[in-house]
Design a protein around this motif. Structure first.
Motif, PDB file in Angstrom:
ATOM      1  N   LYS A 190       0.816  -1.219   0.000  1.00  0.00           N
ATOM      2  CA  LYS A 190       0.000   0.000   0.000  1.00  0.00           C
ATOM      3  C   LYS A 190       0.850   1.271   0.000  1.00  0.00           C
ATOM      4  O   LYS A 190       0.321   2.374   0.098  1.00  0.00           O
ATOM      5  CB  LYS A 190      -0.930  -0.004   1.213  1.00  0.00           C
ATOM      6  N   GLY A 191       2.149   1.109  -0.084  1.00  0.00           N
ATOM      7  CA  GLY A 191       3.031   2.262  -0.102  1.00  0.00           C
ATOM      8  C   GLY A 191       3.460   2.743   1.257  1.00  0.00           C
ATOM      9  O   GLY A 191       4.154   3.763   1.369  1.00  0.00           O
ATOM     10  N   ASN A 192       3.083   2.021   2.314  1.00  0.00           N
ATOM     11  CA  ASN A 192       3.485   2.402   3.666  1.00  0.00           C
ATOM     12  C   ASN A 192       4.929   2.002   3.922  1.00  0.00           C
ATOM     13  O   ASN A 192       5.402   0.975   3.418  1.00  0.00           O
ATOM     14  CB  ASN A 192       2.584   1.725   4.702  1.00  0.00           C
ATOM     15  N   ARG A 193       5.637   2.805   4.720  1.00  0.00           N
ATOM     16  CA  ARG A 193       7.020   2.506   5.036  1.00  0.00           C
ATOM     17  C   ARG A 193       7.112   1.291   5.967  1.00  0.00           C
ATOM     18  O   ARG A 193       6.272   1.109   6.852  1.00  0.00           O
ATOM     19  CB  ARG A 193       7.691   3.699   5.718  1.00  0.00           C
ATOM     20  N   ILE A 194       8.105   0.451   5.746  1.00  0.00           N
ATOM     21  CA  ILE A 194       8.346  -0.703   6.608  1.00  0.00           C
ATOM     22  C   ILE A 194       9.814  -0.720   7.029  1.00  0.00           C
ATOM     23  O   ILE A 194      10.663  -0.077   6.408  1.00  0.00           O
ATOM     24  CB  ILE A 194       7.993  -2.035   5.918  1.00  0.00           C
ATOM     25  N   THR A 195      10.099  -1.472   8.070  1.00  0.00           N
ATOM     26  CA  THR A 195      11.475  -1.657   8.514  1.00  0.00           C
ATOM     27  C   THR A 195      11.990  -2.997   8.010  1.00  0.00           C
ATOM     28  O   THR A 195      11.223  -3.856   7.556  1.00  0.00           O
ATOM     29  CB  THR A 195      11.565  -1.634  10.045  1.00  0.00           C
ATOM     30  N   PHE A 196      13.287  -3.195   8.115  1.00  0.00           N
ATOM     31  CA  PHE A 196      13.907  -4.447   7.699  1.00  0.00           C
ATOM     32  C   PHE A 196      13.322  -5.627   8.472  1.00  0.00           C
ATOM     33  O   PHE A 196      13.144  -6.715   7.931  1.00  0.00           O
ATOM     34  CB  PHE A 196      15.423  -4.360   7.920  1.00  0.00           C
ATOM     35  N   ALA A 197      12.991  -5.384   9.736  1.00  0.00           N
ATOM     36  CA  ALA A 197      12.462  -6.456  10.593  1.00  0.00           C
ATOM     37  C   ALA A 197      11.088  -6.935  10.140  1.00  0.00           C
ATOM     38  O   ALA A 197      10.647  -8.025  10.539  1.00  0.00           O
ATOM     39  CB  ALA A 197      12.386  -5.974  12.039  1.00  0.00           C
ATOM     40  N   GLN A 198      10.397  -6.160   9.310  1.00  0.00           N
ATOM     41  CA  GLN A 198       9.056  -6.532   8.848  1.00  0.00           C
ATOM     42  C   GLN A 198       9.076  -7.360   7.566  1.00  0.00           C
ATOM     43  O   GLN A 198       8.027  -7.750   7.071  1.00  0.00           O
ATOM     44  CB  GLN A 198       8.213  -5.267   8.636  1.00  0.00           C
ATOM     45  N   LEU A 199      10.259  -7.640   7.049  1.00  0.00           N
ATOM     46  CA  LEU A 199      10.353  -8.459   5.844  1.00  0.00           C
ATOM     47  C   LEU A 199       9.938  -9.895   6.135  1.00  0.00           C
ATOM     48  O   LEU A 199      10.072 -10.371   7.268  1.00  0.00           O
ATOM     49  CB  LEU A 199      11.793  -8.445   5.318  1.00  0.00           C
ATOM     50  N   PRO A 200       9.429 -10.627   5.137  1.00  0.00           N
ATOM     51  CA  PRO A 200       9.063 -12.032   5.351  1.00  0.00           C
ATOM     52  C   PRO A 200      10.281 -12.846   5.781  1.00  0.00           C
ATOM     53  O   PRO A 200      11.402 -12.575   5.338  1.00  0.00           O
ATOM     54  CB  PRO A 200       8.565 -12.483   3.971  1.00  0.00           C
ATOM     55  N   PRO A 201      10.084 -13.852   6.621  1.00  0.00           N
ATOM     56  CA  PRO A 201      11.213 -14.671   7.080  1.00  0.00           C
ATOM     57  C   PRO A 201      11.762 -15.593   5.998  1.00  0.00           C
ATOM     58  O   PRO A 201      12.903 -16.038   6.078  1.00  0.00           O
ATOM     59  CB  PRO A 201      10.620 -15.477   8.234  1.00  0.00           C
ATOM     60  N   SER A 202      10.941 -15.893   4.992  1.00  0.00           N
ATOM     61  CA  SER A 202      11.369 -16.804   3.929  1.00  0.00           C
ATOM     62  C   SER A 202      10.477 -16.598   2.714  1.00  0.00           C
ATOM     63  O   SER A 202       9.510 -15.831   2.746  1.00  0.00           O
ATOM     64  CB  SER A 202      11.271 -18.258   4.401  1.00  0.00           C
TER      65      SER A 202
END
Length: 336
Positions: free
Chosen positions: A192-204
């Motif tokens: 949706k274009g919202n900012r995310i952090t590296f920690a929010q990336l999928p684990p796999s």
């Protein structure tokens, strides 16, 4: 008598225990060796990985694009093997049989050794501890995952080894993430274009771990219609191709999202999808070549903008048996 039996049993099992210990130590040493090799890998090196070892660097994919791949693999299982040959820089599929499996590389043969055509390969970055981060190919590799699971081994191309700093010291996870953001090898936005952090990336890998970005699917189908790969355009200042841009399609998606409302289109139907593609193509080709696109920091020309809409290719997508039509039908019957 009992004591003698126990004593003999202990003595007889000692060599077995010793052998098992040697096997265990050997396995640990082998795992360490593999990790060390990856830690020493350089840009342009080819390494082997398993799909379940790869760490994504984006949180969203275009699931309609992947639906098209899965439809192809369901219709023609050999297409999966052909794609595995291609992304490993191994040319075309040369030989396979009904028992061939992507989990057994010896069961099929490609025309070239893996790593021969590096231009066709997907890239990874090496992180702290030798972790492997996928920076290109999230769609293809998710398709492989969904079709065959995470224990498939394949060759990938090293983009950057960021496990150590310029002095050769191991970097922390925080330092690594900062460098990935600086290089734009991590996409810090969601579907949706919202900012995310590296920690929010999928684990796999695995589609259940990813958000669906409809713009990303549209950009897949628009390639060759309103834009192409960035290195297909020449920089007028140098006369050389522009460099490749990671996550190029997502930046185009940001721009289109600011100019179109997808809720006005019936994207589950072929006619509605074609209408959306046509409007998006017009917007893209009418941009000034110098206009910056999304958060890329780069111009439309650098992101592969074409000067006109290639309507012949768009018309081909509108046919009832096109790859787009098949992908829509597959997605409708296999919701994610």
């Amino acid at each position: 008598m009992t004591l003698m039996f126990i004593s003999r049993l202990s003595i007889s099992t000692m060599p077995v225990i010793g052998a098992l210990s040697c096997i265990l130590l050997s396995s640990i040493a082998m795992a360490t060796q593999i990790s060390d090799n990856r830690m020493l890998a350089k840009t342009g090196d080819v390494i082997q990985v398993r799909l379940d070892e790869l760490h994504p660097t984006q949180v969203a994919v275009g699931k309609l694009q992947i639906a098209g791949d899965l439809d192809d693999y369901a219709r023609k299982p050999e297409k999966l093997l052909a794609d595995l040959c291609k992304v490993q820089g191994a040319g075309k599929l040369e030989q396979q049989n009904p028992s061939s499996s992507p989990k057994d590389p010896s069961s099929y043969r490609c025309t070239l050794p893996a790593g021969t055509d590096k231009s066709a390969m997907n890239t990874v970055d090496i992180g702290p501890g030798g972790k492997i981060y996928l920076t290109d190919g999230h769609h293809a590799f998710n398709s492989f995952w969904e079709a065959s699971g995470g224990d498939v081994r394949l060759s990938v191309l090293v983009g950057e080894n960021l496990s150590r700093d310029v002095k050769g010291n191991p970097v922390s996870q925080t330092q690594f993430e900062q460098k990935m953001a600086e290089l734009k090898h991590f996409l810090p936005i969601d579907a949706k274009g919202n900012r995310i952090t590296f920690a929010q990336l999928p684990p796999s890998l695995g589609l259940k771990s990813f958000q669906d970005d409809p713009w990303r699917s549209m950009l897949y189908y628009l390639r060759g219609i309103s834009y192409d790969k960035s290195d297909n355009n020449l920089d007028p200042k140098t006369g050389k191709p522009y460099p490749e841009v990671p996550f190029l399609e997502f930046y185009w998606g940001q721009l289109l999202n600011s100019k179109m409302d997808l809720s006005q289109y019936s994207l589950s139907e072929l006619a509605g999808y074609i209408s959306a593609l046509n409007d998006a193509a017009q917007i893209m080709t009418e941009l000034s070549p110098e206009q910056h696109v999304g958060d890329s920091g780069k111009s439309a020309a650098e992101l592969g903008k074409l000067d006109k809409v290639y309507n012949k290719k768009l018309k081909k997508l509108s046919e009832p048996d096109s790859k787009l039509a098949k992908a829509l039908a597959y997605q409708a019957s296999h919701p994610q």
